[in-house]
Design an enzyme around this catalytic site. Structure first.
Site, PDB file in Angstrom:
ATOM      1  CB  SER A 141       6.439  -2.741  14.897  1.00 33.13           C
ATOM      2  OG  SER A 141       5.143  -2.591  14.098  1.00 33.13           O
ATOM      3  CG  ASP A 280      10.453   0.037   8.635  1.00 32.03           C
ATOM      4  OD1 ASP A 280       9.417  -0.634   8.541  1.00 32.03           O
ATOM      5  OD2 ASP A 280      10.912   0.554   9.597  1.00 32.03           O
ATOM      6  CG  HIS A 307       8.659  -3.558  10.047  1.00 29.48           C
ATOM      7  ND1 HIS A 307       8.210  -1.764  10.395  1.00 29.48           N
ATOM      8  CD2 HIS A 307       7.693  -4.229  11.032  1.00 29.48           C
ATOM      9  CE1 HIS A 307       7.721  -2.094  11.565  1.00 29.48           C
ATOM     10  NE2 HIS A 307       7.072  -3.083  11.542  1.00 29.48           N
TER      11      HIS A 307
END
Length: 327
Positions: A141, A280, A307
Site C-alpha cells: 500500500s 482491492d 487489499h
C-alpha cells in the site's frame, strides 16, 4: 526476634528451598545464547538523522533478507505478523520497522517531517543501520509507494523489489476507488457526501460507513479480521494519514496528491514482483501494467482476495511471494 534476624532467616530458608531445584538442572537442559551481548529478541532502534530514531526487529535467519514497509500512511508493522509463519521456515530473514511517528518509533508529532522524500531517505537510513545490501524490499500500500521511490533513488542496494497492492500514481488509486464508490447504493453515497461536505470524515458514523461498504469488502474480506490487522489499524496514526493521504480513502488531497511514477517505472532495473487482488482498492490491471513497464517484472493477482490478500488469500499470496524470493 529482631526484624533483621527474621529477614536473614527467611533468606536462608528460601535459598535452602530453591537450591535443590537449581542443582537438579544439567547444562544440557538449558540453552543460552552467547553471553557477549545483551539479547533483545532482534529489536533495535535505528538513528535516521536529525536526532530521530525508528524501531526495527529482525525475524528469522537466512541469506535472503527482506525489509518490510508498512502502509497507512501511519499504520505499523503489526499487520505483517503473518509473515512469521511463512518466511523464516523457508530460510528467509526479514525485518519489521515502524516508520517515524508510527507505533514503536519516535513520536515527533511534527508534520514537516511527513513527506514522501523524507520517508524515502528514512528507508535508506534504516538499510544502513541494519547493514543490509542486496536485499529484497517489500512495500505494501503506502509502503509500496515508498518502495517505488526507494528503487528509483537507491536501487543499487536492492536484489529485488515487491510492490504489493499499490498503483504507480495517486490518480490511478483515486480513479479506481471512485469507481468502487459509484457502485454503492445511492443512499450510502448521499450519506458519505453529507459528512464530507461538512468536513466531518472523522465522525464515527462516517467511519462506520467506510468500514461496512469499503473496508469489509476491499480491505480485508475475512470476518472477523485477523488479530494482527485489527491491532495495526487500531494503532493507526490518523494525523500522519491525513497529512499525506487526505480526509479519507476516496481522495488524495494531502502530500500524496499529484504523485505519479508511471513514466519512471522503466528506470527500475532490478527484478520486480507486483501483487494485487480482484477485490482491492487498487486496480489489479494497474498491477499487471506496472510489471510490464519495469525492466524485469512479473505480476501476481489474487482472484479471491482484497487489499490484504496476505490474509484473505494467504496460501496463494505467500506461494507467489516465496517463489519470487527464492528466484
Amino acid at each position: 526476634m529482631k526484624r533483621r534476624s527474621f529477614l536473614s532467616l527467611g533468606a536462608m530458608t528460601a535459598a535452602a528451598t530453591l537450591r535443590p531445584r537449581v542443582a537438579s538442572a544439567t547444562t544440557k537442559d538449558i540453552r543460552l545464547p552467547s553471553p557477549d551481548t545483551v539479547h533483545v529478541g532482534g529489536s533495535r532502534r535505528i538513528e535516521i538523522g536529525g536526532g530521530h530514531w525508528v524501531w526495527t526487529k529482525k525475524v528469522g535467519s537466512g541469506s535472503t533478507k527482506v525489509l518490510l514497509l508498512h502502509g497507512g500512511p501511519g499504520a505499523d508493522h503489526r499487520y505483517f505478523e503473518g509473515f512469521e509463519d511463512f518466511l523464516p521456515p523457508n530460510g528467509i530473514e526479514f525485518y519489521y520497522y515502524d516508520q517515524l511517528d508510527s507505533t514503536n518509533s519516535e513520536k515527533t508529532n511534527d508534520p514537516s517531517l511527513w513527506t514522501i522524500e523524507r520517508y524515502t531517505d528514512e528507508v535508506e537510513a534504516v538499510r544502513q543501520g541494519l547493514g543490509l545490501d542486496q536485499f529484497y524490499l517489500l512495500g505494501h500500500s503506502w509502503g509500496g509507494l515508498l518502495a517505488i521511490e526507494y528503487a528509483l533513488k537507491y536501487q543499487q542496494h536492492l536484489k529485488g523489489l515487491v510492490i504489493s497492492n499499490m498503483a504507480a500514481s495517486s490518480e490511478a488509486f483515486v480513479k479506481h476507488v471512485s469507481k468502487i464508490r459509484s457502485q454503492f447504493p445511492e443512499s450510502v453515497r448521499a450519506e458519505l457526501e453529507h459528512y464530507e461536505n461538512a468536513n466531518k470524515t472523522d465522525d464515527p458514523a462516517y467511519q462506520k460507513l467506510l468500514f461496512e461498504k469499503l473496508y469489509k469488502v476491499f480491505i480485508c474480506r475475512l470476518d472477523p479480521w485477523p488479530d494482527p490487522v485489527q491491532r495495526s489499524l487500531d494503532g493507526w496514526n490518523q494525523h500522519v494519514y491525513n497529512v499525506l493521504q487526505g480526509r479519507s480513502e476516496f481522495e488524495a488531497s494531502g502530500r500524496m496528491k499529484g504523485w505519479d511514477r508511471w513514466a519512471d517505472l522503466p528506470k527500475i532495473k532490478v527484478r520486480t514482483l507486483t501483487m494485487g487482488a480482484r477485490y482491492d482498492e487498487m486496480d489489479p490491471e494497474d498491477m499487471r501494467k506496472m510489471a510490464t513497464l519495469v525492466a524485469h517484472g512479473q505480476s501476481w493477482i489474487s482472484e479471491t482476495g482484497s487489499h490484504f490478500a496476505m490474509y484473505d488469500d494467504q496460501q496463494n499470496y505467500f506461494r507467489a511471494l516465496l517463489t519470487f524470493l527464492q528466484g
